[in-house]
Design an enzyme around this catalytic site. Structure first.
Site, PDB file in Angstrom:
ATOM      1  N   PHE A  24      -8.551  41.317  31.747  1.00 35.29           N
ATOM      2  CA  PHE A  24      -7.841  41.899  32.444  1.00 35.29           C
ATOM      3  C   PHE A  24      -6.220  41.052  31.899  1.00 35.29           C
ATOM      4  O   PHE A  24      -5.947  39.802  31.116  1.00 35.29           O
ATOM      5  CB  PHE A  24      -7.639  41.120  33.647  1.00 35.29           C
ATOM      6  CG  PHE A  24      -6.811  41.321  34.969  1.00 35.29           C
ATOM      7  CD1 PHE A  24      -6.811  42.606  35.378  1.00 35.29           C
ATOM      8  CD2 PHE A  24      -6.057  40.539  35.077  1.00 35.29           C
ATOM      9  CE1 PHE A  24      -5.305  42.895  36.111  1.00 35.29           C
ATOM     10  CE2 PHE A  24      -4.139  40.223  35.493  1.00 35.29           C
ATOM     11  CZ  PHE A  24      -4.357  42.172  36.656  1.00 35.29           C
ATOM     12  N   ARG A  73       1.950  30.988  50.045  1.00 33.87           N
ATOM     13  CA  ARG A  73       0.652  31.092  48.655  1.00 33.87           C
ATOM     14  C   ARG A  73      -0.694  31.886  49.668  1.00 33.87           C
ATOM     15  O   ARG A  73      -0.987  32.227  50.039  1.00 33.87           O
ATOM     16  CB  ARG A  73      -0.234  30.078  48.564  1.00 33.87           C
ATOM     17  CG  ARG A  73       1.385  28.827  47.877  1.00 33.87           C
ATOM     18  CD  ARG A  73       2.067  29.919  47.270  1.00 33.87           C
ATOM     19  NE  ARG A  73       3.292  28.567  46.350  1.00 33.87           N
ATOM     20  CZ  ARG A  73       3.420  29.067  45.042  1.00 33.87           C
ATOM     21  NH1 ARG A  73       3.501  30.079  44.558  1.00 33.87           N
ATOM     22  NH2 ARG A  73       4.354  27.836  44.479  1.00 33.87           N
ATOM     23  N   ALA A  85       8.169  24.620  41.249  1.00 33.58           N
ATOM     24  CA  ALA A  85       7.917  24.881  40.462  1.00 33.58           C
ATOM     25  C   ALA A  85       8.285  25.877  39.568  1.00 33.58           C
ATOM     26  O   ALA A  85       8.263  27.333  40.390  1.00 33.58           O
ATOM     27  CB  ALA A  85       5.789  24.195  40.804  1.00 33.58           C
ATOM     28  N   GLU A 101      14.483  25.762  37.119  1.00 34.89           N
ATOM     29  CA  GLU A 101      13.808  26.555  38.893  1.00 34.89           C
ATOM     30  C   GLU A 101      14.027  25.703  39.476  1.00 34.89           C
ATOM     31  O   GLU A 101      14.174  25.977  40.602  1.00 34.89           O
ATOM     32  CB  GLU A 101      12.074  25.624  38.144  1.00 34.89           C
ATOM     33  CG  GLU A 101      11.840  27.059  37.541  1.00 34.89           C
ATOM     34  CD  GLU A 101      10.703  28.485  37.759  1.00 34.89           C
ATOM     35  OE1 GLU A 101      11.320  28.553  39.382  1.00 34.89           O
ATOM     36  OE2 GLU A 101      10.822  29.168  37.814  1.00 34.89           O
ATOM     37  N   GLU A 105      15.871  27.936  43.333  1.00 35.35           N
ATOM     38  CA  GLU A 105      14.750  28.073  44.104  1.00 35.35           C
ATOM     39  C   GLU A 105      15.585  26.836  45.160  1.00 35.35           C
ATOM     40  O   GLU A 105      15.274  27.136  46.132  1.00 35.35           O
ATOM     41  CB  GLU A 105      13.600  26.988  43.915  1.00 35.35           C
ATOM     42  CG  GLU A 105      12.430  27.851  43.194  1.00 35.35           C
ATOM     43  CD  GLU A 105      10.834  27.005  42.912  1.00 35.35           C
ATOM     44  OE1 GLU A 105      11.019  26.474  43.008  1.00 35.35           O
ATOM     45  OE2 GLU A 105      10.380  28.303  41.849  1.00 35.35           O
ATOM     46  N   GLU A 128      -4.011  26.833  31.838  1.00 35.68           N
ATOM     47  CA  GLU A 128      -2.525  26.185  32.586  1.00 35.68           C
ATOM     48  C   GLU A 128      -2.195  24.908  32.534  1.00 35.68           C
ATOM     49  O   GLU A 128      -3.199  24.429  32.704  1.00 35.68           O
ATOM     50  CB  GLU A 128      -2.653  26.310  33.933  1.00 35.68           C
ATOM     51  CG  GLU A 128      -0.984  26.291  34.596  1.00 35.68           C
ATOM     52  CD  GLU A 128      -0.997  26.561  35.848  1.00 35.68           C
ATOM     53  OE1 GLU A 128      -0.140  26.497  36.328  1.00 35.68           O
ATOM     54  OE2 GLU A 128      -1.806  26.736  36.523  1.00 35.68           O
ATOM     55  N   GLU A 147      13.879  37.967  43.362  1.00 41.83           N
ATOM     56  CA  GLU A 147      13.327  39.238  44.323  1.00 41.83           C
ATOM     57  C   GLU A 147      11.691  39.117  44.881  1.00 41.83           C
ATOM     58  O   GLU A 147      11.584  38.342  43.994  1.00 41.83           O
ATOM     59  CB  GLU A 147      13.728  40.230  43.349  1.00 41.83           C
ATOM     60  CG  GLU A 147      13.929  41.325  44.462  1.00 41.83           C
ATOM     61  CD  GLU A 147      13.890  42.944  43.701  1.00 41.83           C
ATOM     62  OE1 GLU A 147      13.802  44.169  44.097  1.00 41.83           O
ATOM     63  OE2 GLU A 147      14.221  43.209  42.561  1.00 41.83           O
ATOM     64  N   GLU A 149      11.143  36.166  46.468  1.00 43.39           N
ATOM     65  CA  GLU A 149      10.383  35.271  46.759  1.00 43.39           C
ATOM     66  C   GLU A 149      10.901  34.712  47.899  1.00 43.39           C
ATOM     67  O   GLU A 149      12.234  34.942  48.397  1.00 43.39           O
ATOM     68  CB  GLU A 149      10.760  34.760  45.259  1.00 43.39           C
ATOM     69  CG  GLU A 149      10.735  32.898  45.038  1.00 43.39           C
ATOM     70  CD  GLU A 149      11.390  32.365  43.957  1.00 43.39           C
ATOM     71  OE1 GLU A 149      10.495  31.270  43.539  1.00 43.39           O
ATOM     72  OE2 GLU A 149      12.651  32.562  43.743  1.00 43.39           O
TER      73      GLU A 149
END
Length: 198
Positions: A24, A73, A85, A101, A105, A128, A147, A149
């Protein structure tokens, strides 16, 4: 992001890639299914998520409070309390990502930046890597959320965050590790180059 050199003493544990297939490919993640050779010569399959890497910022106000975020989330279907983050853009240096960030944010900019370390939050199924940055000397400004968020800011003392973690209210892995770094650094047990505890 660079990986540490292989330890020759770990040869009896090492798995080798035989073949690799992308299962994927999305905007953020892609999933691979690799055929691997085990240390005993047998073969097996490893499915995992390839991630571009990310940063987390521990923003500390002059009075010692922390700038936190409350954000829905979707996979957990709940609002989580976390440190700011975000993921790295292609070719973006991690400090630049941390600065971007934090500003986007929260609206804050910082005079002092220091790299604490890194964490791998899902080693069984993802590569990660999240770098932990500390930011001090904060100046407030107007944030610029992406956009789509939506998040609230919340100021929190270290002790309050510790209580909420102990009570099981905060379960985000990167935030738990960020708090551990913060507590050990403030206690003088862990060193963050270029940043002295206040």
């Amino acid at each position: 992001m660079s990986q540490p050199p292989a330890n020759p003493d770990d040869a009896h544990l090492r798995e080798e890639t035989v073949s690799s297939q992308t299962v994927f490919q999305g905007k953020l993640l892609h999933v691979r299914s690799d055929r691997i050779r085990l240390p005993d010569g047998a073969q097996a399959t490893r499915e995992f998520i390839v991630h571009p890497g990310a940063v987390m910022v521990v923003p500390i106000l002059d009075d010692g409070r922390l700038v936190m975020e409350r954000q829905w989330r979707y996979p957990l279907a709940q609002v989580m309390l976390e440190f700011p983050a975000g993921k790295l853009e292609p070719g973006e240096p991690t400090l630049q990502c941390a600065q971007r960030e934090l500003f986007e944010e929260t609206g804050y900019r910082a005079r002092e930046w220091a790299l604490a370390g890194a964490l791998h939050n899902a080693i069984a199924y993802s590569n990660e890597r999240i770098e932990i940055w500390f930011a001090r000397g904060l100046t407030a400004g107007e944030r610029r959320l992406d956009e789509g968020e939506f998040l609230d800011l919340q100021l929190c003392s270290m002790d309050e965050l510790d209580r909420r973690c102990a009570a099981g209210e905060v379960t985000d892995a990167k935030t738990l590790v960020g708090l551990q770094w913060l507590q050990n650094w403030r206690a003088g047990r862990w060193v963050i180059q270029g940043l002295t505890p206040a």
